[in-house]
Every structure is written in structure tokens, then in C-alpha cells.
Scaffold this active site. Structure first.
Site, PDB file in Angstrom:
ATOM      1  N   GLU A   1     -10.330   1.706  -4.758  1.00 29.27           N
ATOM      2  CA  GLU A   1     -11.165   2.112  -3.634  1.00 29.27           C
ATOM      3  C   GLU A   1     -10.846   3.538  -3.210  1.00 29.27           C
ATOM      4  OE1 GLU A   1     -11.434  -0.740  -0.545  1.00 29.27           O
ATOM      5  OE2 GLU A   1     -11.744  -2.409  -1.927  1.00 29.27           O
TER       6      GLU A   1
ATOM      7  N   ARG B   1      -7.764  -7.956  -7.908  1.00 29.46           N
ATOM      8  CA  ARG B   1      -8.519  -9.213  -7.975  1.00 29.46           C
ATOM      9  C   ARG B   1      -9.997  -8.883  -8.126  1.00 29.46           C
ATOM     10  NH1 ARG B   1     -10.934  -8.733  -3.088  1.00 29.46           N
ATOM     11  NH2 ARG B   1      -9.716  -7.961  -1.336  1.00 29.46           N
TER      12      ARG B   1
ATOM     13  N   GLY C   1      -9.405  -6.529   3.123  1.00 26.43           N
ATOM     14  CA  GLY C   1     -10.540  -7.149   3.798  1.00 26.43           C
ATOM     15  C   GLY C   1     -10.663  -6.792   5.268  1.00 26.43           C
ATOM     16  N   GLY C   2     -10.053  -5.665   5.683  1.00 21.51           N
ATOM     17  CA  GLY C   2     -10.164  -5.247   7.075  1.00 21.51           C
ATOM     18  C   GLY C   2      -9.201  -5.942   8.014  1.00 21.51           C
TER      19      GLY C   2
ATOM     20  N   HIS D   1     -14.233  -2.784   9.688  1.00 24.22           N
ATOM     21  CA  HIS D   1     -13.648  -2.462   8.390  1.00 24.22           C
ATOM     22  C   HIS D   1     -13.945  -3.519   7.338  1.00 24.22           C
ATOM     23  CE1 HIS D   1     -11.624   0.772  10.466  1.00 24.22           C
ATOM     24  NE2 HIS D   1     -11.117  -0.102  11.314  1.00 24.22           N
TER      25      HIS D   1
ATOM     26  N   LYS E   1       0.823  -1.206   0.000  1.00 25.46           N
ATOM     27  CA  LYS E   1       0.000   0.000   0.000  1.00 25.46           C
ATOM     28  C   LYS E   1       0.857   1.257   0.000  1.00 25.46           C
ATOM     29  CE  LYS E   1      -4.240  -1.865   2.031  1.00 25.46           C
ATOM     30  NZ  LYS E   1      -3.917  -3.270   1.853  1.00 25.46           N
TER      31      LYS E   1
ATOM     32  N   HIS F   1     -17.301   5.035   1.616  1.00 30.54           N
ATOM     33  CA  HIS F   1     -16.358   4.135   0.941  1.00 30.54           C
ATOM     34  C   HIS F   1     -16.964   3.799  -0.417  1.00 30.54           C
ATOM     35  CE1 HIS F   1     -13.614   0.364   1.262  1.00 30.54           C
ATOM     36  NE2 HIS F   1     -13.929   0.574   0.003  1.00 30.54           N
TER      37      HIS F   1
ATOM     38  N   LYS G   1      -2.983   0.366   9.058  1.00 30.42           N
ATOM     39  CA  LYS G   1      -3.388  -0.554   7.998  1.00 30.42           C
ATOM     40  C   LYS G   1      -2.222  -1.456   7.633  1.00 30.42           C
ATOM     41  CE  LYS G   1      -5.842   1.019   4.538  1.00 30.42           C
ATOM     42  NZ  LYS G   1      -6.281   1.853   3.386  1.00 30.42           N
TER      43      LYS G   1
END
Length: 651
Positions: A275, A292, A164-165, A235, A116, A208, A158
């Protein structure tokens, strides 16, 4: 065109991919662990290969086993689904090395978005707006704390290689930072084998919103509208919809074009999701790009009329995208609700066990169910607790929402606890119906969404007893066989139940053509109609589903579902014993023991950390005292209700 496809995944997504592959004439291969030997994705595939024990670290995450399965069956391509190895560049490299087509983006694109922090730098160069944060390599505790102070609390921790949280924590002030960081790192390491963290400013009330992008090997790139995924817990998304409501065409186009720039900046191919966080001023900020297919892709399929898995397989075969940007048309509105085996009233703890009853709404052009389980299957502690995805379509948001509520009313599950009532509470909430959405929706409306059902227990227990009575009559068991019947007295029927470990009896006394439960003066009647009961109480009439399985009786109406148990003195004793110590709230694995025998602990102090279904749960001291005994070590499996740590009372 591909001839044989191995799906390196399980459950709902594996079944979903197989259905499209079969329609395209592509043979499929399933892989499965010891826990999944009888799973639906194994039964649906043309061939299947066993790849190891139940823990995903010994099966679904072992690259060599997946590659060997593909070679043994002659597969020419591998689809990773989502989760597991879907965004693992080492897996994509292994596929390429062994001449297998990886149904996903090129390896450099996975690498670029896999971190990220690196992704943020690329997006900045591509002029995609970013949230303020720290994305550096220095992971020292003091450095991260200093960067958090510089950004200003609250901050969002993060996992740099996550999704996926998992490995994500909101830190509201400096005092929470160390514990939150350690927990997030453990969770990230377990889920992604990498515990690198990044920090972002936590925006107070954003939405979001994500953009579905698609690119082919010929330089074509499109975006297929957007999805609003704001309603989340921990999340993780709960209800998604497409298109995102209350967004101007200008903002929609700007976000779509930014998403395409993001994909083109890394020479992307295949399905991807960019996102964004969208603030109240219609400004949007890049969060991450998932390289994905997303869990919520069906809502995009319903409003575009396109099969995104088919698009993936066409692109992987070297074909151009089926449509150009101007050819993509949107029609209507769609919602997806994720049906999980979990207990929303107790911090969404996962619920494991057999699906003794699983009845879904009737399928139609407007209602779709994506699932990897059927009635009788087991919800395991090893994997994600999703039971199904409920997807509905309507010509507009109001119509789609009405269908969502109706379909949730028709979703019936027994054997495990579920979030169906919680989803229905969200869908019926006035602000959700007005599309007043944010990532803090659940937090802001907690009192409404987690309504106390204790006032309903007596009525639901009465309905359980009525159902037992009606079924007893229909099976031609005489009422006088009931030990509650007394000579020259009105007929009585007694059922002793438990709820949350507390026993209580329901005694119904015959009254005219109905039954009374004293001291209540209301007269109750019940009749069996199709697969449900018509309940009459005084002047009111309504339907209820009463699902009996083993020792459980689940009573479901359009108001709530309450799970009761037939009285068992053993269960009562277990409940009494459990309340004296720190017990496991679900089946799982101990991942960290934070105290030692003899330690003095304060009320609320973390004692032990468990992991189940890829999520961490911290067991805290219920009172101050001294640690007398620790029953499990790190790495050990524990059962729901097992005593973990025993404390003596403080002096």
C-alpha cells in the site's frame, strides 16, 4: 495438490474461498461460533466444526481450536482469509508445527511485515520511498508526544501490528494527543492483542493506491496492476476501483516494481498487497504491506481475468505462478462498493438485526456479488457489519461507474440501516465521476454526501401509505374496513408512523382515481408492477420499492431510502426516556468507564467507551453536570438504546 482445506474465517470471505476450492476439486471445512451456527459459510462447506462462543476472542481467534478442528477433519491446509488470524505469525507457526499448510506467506515474511515499524526499516533498505515518521520501540507517552511534535501536527497514530483502520487516529494538535493515543491503544489491543503504536506525518490530500503482488516458491514475482482505495471513512475503504485512474504508465510501472522489490526483500510467497500514499506530484510513499488477500481483490480479478484465490492455492501447493509479468493483460475497469449494515447519518454506527429483506441486483458477466448472508440472516454485533460486496465491470471507467449506480439502485435491504444511499451519493458525485480522488474525499464533500432527507419525509410517508392501501386492495380487504371511512364523506385512509421517534399521521382522501394528502393539493396514485410500485404524482411518474417488515416500512427510490416505523406508543416513550440520558447507540460491549459517581463533567467530556463490530465509540456528556449513576461496568454487554450514564443538570 491440496485435498481438504479448512477456512479459518467466516462470512463473505469464507464463502468466496469455498467456491474456488470446490471448482478445483478441493473439499472444504468451515469453523463456526455460537453466533454462526446457521451461517451461510457453514452451509456451503463440506464439513463444519463448532469452535466456541460468539466473541471472536473465544472462537475465531483461538489458535488451538482452529488447529484441533483441522486435525479432527483431516484437513491438510488452512486458509486464513483476511482479518482474524490471517497475519498472525503464531498461527502460521502452529500450522507448520502440526504439519498443516498455511495458505499464506512464510513465517519470517509475516513477522517482518507484522510490525509496521520493522517493515519501514526493511523498505528503506529496499529503496522503497517512506513517509516521515517514528517507528521506535519506546512507547512512553512523553516520548510519543515529543516525536509527534518533532514530526509536526497533524500526525497519524497507527497500530504497529494492525490493519483495516483499527487502532488508527488522526491527531490535529497536541491537546488531542493523549485521548487519541489511549483510544487507539485500546482498539489495537482488542483487535490485534498488541497496542504498540507508530507515528507518521499525516499527508493532507493524498490518494491511497495499492499494488497486488504475487510470489511463488520458485523465485517468480509479479504485480497485477493497482487499485485505488482512496474513498475511506474512519480509515476503512468504502469504494475501490482498478486500475487506478489518472496515473501515468511511468508511475504505474514504478509503483509495481517497487512493490515487487518490497516482496522480494522479505522472500515473500503467495498473495500480498503493498500500500502506497500517492501525492499530487505523483510521488508515492510506502505505507504497509498486507500479507494476505485483501477485501477488494475482486476488482483485480475482473480486470485481469484471474482467480486470485486459485493462485493462492496453487502457490501453496508448490506450483509456479500461472503467468509471467509480460503475460498479465488488463481489460476494462472495475469498482467494488462495500454494503454495510451501518448508519452513515449517525457517524456510521453499526446496525444490527435480521435482514428481513435482502434483494440484490441481477448477476451477470458485468455484475458480481460476494456475500456471506441471505435474506433472513442476522447481522450480529460480534463481527464486521458487511452485508455484501458489489463488484461491477465495464469496458472503461465511465461504463463501469454507470453500472455501479444502476446496481446500487437495485440493492434493497430492510431490517437494518445500510450505507447504500451513501455509496450512491459518492458514485453520483461530480468529482468522483471526474476521478478527483483523495483519502479526504468524504471529509471534503460531507455536505453533499450526507444530504438532509427531512424534506423528503412527507412524500416518503405518503408513498408508504399508498403502498399499504394498494396491498390492502389487492388482498381483497374492503376500503370501508378502514376506521377512517365516514358516512357520506370521501373515503379516507390513515396510517400513523414514526421517524426518529417522532409520530405523525398520514391521511389520504379519495380524489377521483387517486388520493390527496391535505393540505397538499397533489394527487397521488400507485400501482404494483413486478416487485415495485409505479408512483404517479400529478404529471410525474417514477418507481419506488416499499419494503414492510415487522414494524418497519422502508421506502426506497433512486433519490434516497427512508426507514419509517408504524406508530408504537412504547417506542415513543422509549425515545423520550432515552433523550434524558447517555444511551448506547448500538448493541455492543463497554470497554472503558472514564468517570465515577459524583464526578463533575463538562459538556462533550468522554464518559464511557463502547466497542461494537471491532470499532470503538466514545459516549460523551450531552451537557455539563454531575454523574448520578453509571449503569454498566467494563466488559458488560449493552443493548441499543440502553441508558449508560445518568447526569444531573449543572447548577
Amino acid at each position: 495438490m491440496l485435498q481438504k482445506l479448512l477456512i479459518a474465517n467466516r462470512g463473505e470471505i469464507a464463502c468466496r474461498i469455498m467456491r474456488t476450492a470446490r471448482q478445483m476439486g478441493i473439499r472444504t471445512v468451515a469453523v463456526y461460533s455460537a453466533a454462526d451456527a446457521n451461517a451461510q459459510h457453514v452451509k456451503l462447506a463440506d464439513e463444519s466444526v463448532y469452535i466456541g462462543p460468539a466473541p471472536s476472542s473465544e472462537s475465531y481467534l483461538v489458535i488451538d481450536k482452529i488447529i484441533a478442528a483441522a486435525q479432527a477433519t483431516g484437513a491438510d491446509a488452512i486458509h486464513p482469509g483476511y482479518g482474524f488470524l490471517s497475519e498472525n505469525e503464531r498461527f502460521a507457526e502452529a500450522c507448520a508445527k502440526h504439519g498443516l499448510i498455511f495458505v499464506g506467506p512464510p513465517i519470517p515474511a509475516i513477522a517482518a511485515m507484522g510490525s509496521k515499524s520493522a517493515a519501514k526499516a526493511i523498505m528503506s533498505d529496499a529503496e522503497v520511498p517512506l513517509v516521515p515518521g517514528y517507528h521506535g520501540d519506546d512507547q512512553d507517552l512523553d516520548t510519543l508526544r515529543a516525536e509527534a511534535e518533532k514530526i509536526g501536527f497533524p500526525v497519524l497514530l497507527k497500530a504497529a501490528y494492525g490493519g483495516g483502520g483499527k487502532g488508527m487516529r488522526v491527531v490535529n494538535h497536541s491537546g488531542e494527543f493523549t485521548e487519541a493515543l489511549q483510544s487507539a491503544k485500546r482498539e489495537a489491543q482488542a483487535a490485534f492483542s498488541n497496542d504498540k503504536m507508530l507515528l507518521e506525518k499525516y499527508l493532507g490530500n493524498p490518494r491511497h493506491v495499492e499494488i497486488q503482488v504475487f510470489c511463488d516458491q520458485h523465485g517468480n514475482a509479479v504485480y497485477l496492476s493497482e487499485r485505488d482505495c482512496s474513498v475511506q471513512r474512519r480509515h476503512q475503504k468504502v469504494i475501490e476501483e482498478a486500475p487506478a485512474p489518472s496515473i501515468s504508465e511511468f508511475t504505474r510501472k514504478a509503483m509495481g516494481e517497487a512493490a515487487v522489490r518490497a516482496a522480494q526483500a522479505i522472500n515473500y510467497e503467495g498473495a500480498g498487497t503493498v500500500e502506497f500514499l500517492l501525492d499530487t506530484n505523483s510521488k508515492f510513499y510506502f505505507m504497509e504491506m498486507n500479507t494476505r488477500l485483501q477485501v477488494e481483490h475482486p476488482v483485480t480479478e475482473l480486470i485481469t481475468g484471474q482467480d486470485l484465490v486459485q493462485w493462492q492455492l496453487l502457490v501453496a501447493s508448490g506450483e509456479p505462478l500461472p503467468l509471467a509479468q509480460e503475460q498479465i493483460q488488463l481489460n476494462g475497469h472495475a469498482f467494488e462498493a462495500r454494503i454495510y449494515a451501518e448508519d452513515p447519518a449517525h457517524e456510521f454506527l453499526p446496525s444490527t438485526g435480521p435482514l428481513t429483506v435482502l434483494r440484490t441486483p441481477e448477476l451477470s458477466a458485468h455484475v458480481r456479488i460476494d456475500s456471506g448472508v441471505i435474506e433472513g440472516d442476522e447481522v450480529s454485533a460480534y463481527y464486521d457489519p458487511m452485508i455484501a460486496k458489489l463488484i461491477v465491470w465495464g469496458s472503461n471507467r465511465t461504463g463501469a461507474l454507470r453500472r455501479l449506480v444502476t446496481a446500487l439502485n437495485d440493492f434493497r435491504v430492510a431490517g437494518v440501516r445500510t450505507n447504500v444511499d451513501f455509496l450512491r451519493s459518492i458514485a453520483n458525485h461530480p468529482q468522483f465521476q471526474r476521478a478527483e480522488l483523495s483519502t479526504r474525499f468524504i471529509e471534503r464533500h460531507e455536505q453533499d454526501l450526507f444530504a438532509d432527507t427531512s424534506a423528503l419525509e412527507d412524500d416518503y410517508a405518503t408513498m408508504a401509505a399508498l403502498a399499504e392501501l394498494v396491498q390492502s386492495q389487492q388482498s381483497q380487504q374492503a376500503w370501508f374496513a378502514n376506521p377512517g371511512l365516514q358516512l357520506n364523506q370521501p373515503a379516507q385512509f390513515t396510517l400513523t408512523l414514526q421517524h426518529d421517534g417522532q409520530p405523525y399521521s398520514v391521511t389520504l382522501t379519495a380524489h377521483g382515481d387517486g388520493w390527496q394528502r391535505l393540505p397538499d393539493q397533489r394527487v397521488w396514485r400507485a400501482s404494483w408492477q413486478h416487485d415495485r410500485f409505479r408512483i404517479h404524482c400529478n404529471e410525474r411518474s417514477f418507481f419506488a420499492h416499499v419494503l414492510a417488515a415487522a414494524g418497519d416500512i422502508t421506502v426506497m427510490t433512486e433519490v434516497a431510502s427512508i426507514r419509517l416505523q408504524r406508530y408504537d406508543v412504547l417506542l415513543e416513550l422509549q425515545h423520550e426516556q432515552a433523550t434524558g440520558g447517555m444511551v448506547a447507540p448500538m448493541n455492543g460491549t463497554v470497554v472503558a468507564v472514564l468517570v465515577a459517581n459524583g464526578d463533575e463533567v463538562a459538556e462533550g467530556q468522554p464518559l464511557l467507551v463502547m466497542e461494537a463490530m471491532k470499532m470503538e465509540y466514545t459516549i460523551r456528556a450531552s451537557h455539563a453536570g454531575t454523574v448520578e449513576q453509571i449503569f454498566y461496568e467494563s466488559g458488560e454487554l449493552v443493548s441499543d438504546g440502553a441508558e449508560l450514564v445518568r447526569l444531573s443538570a449543572s447548577a
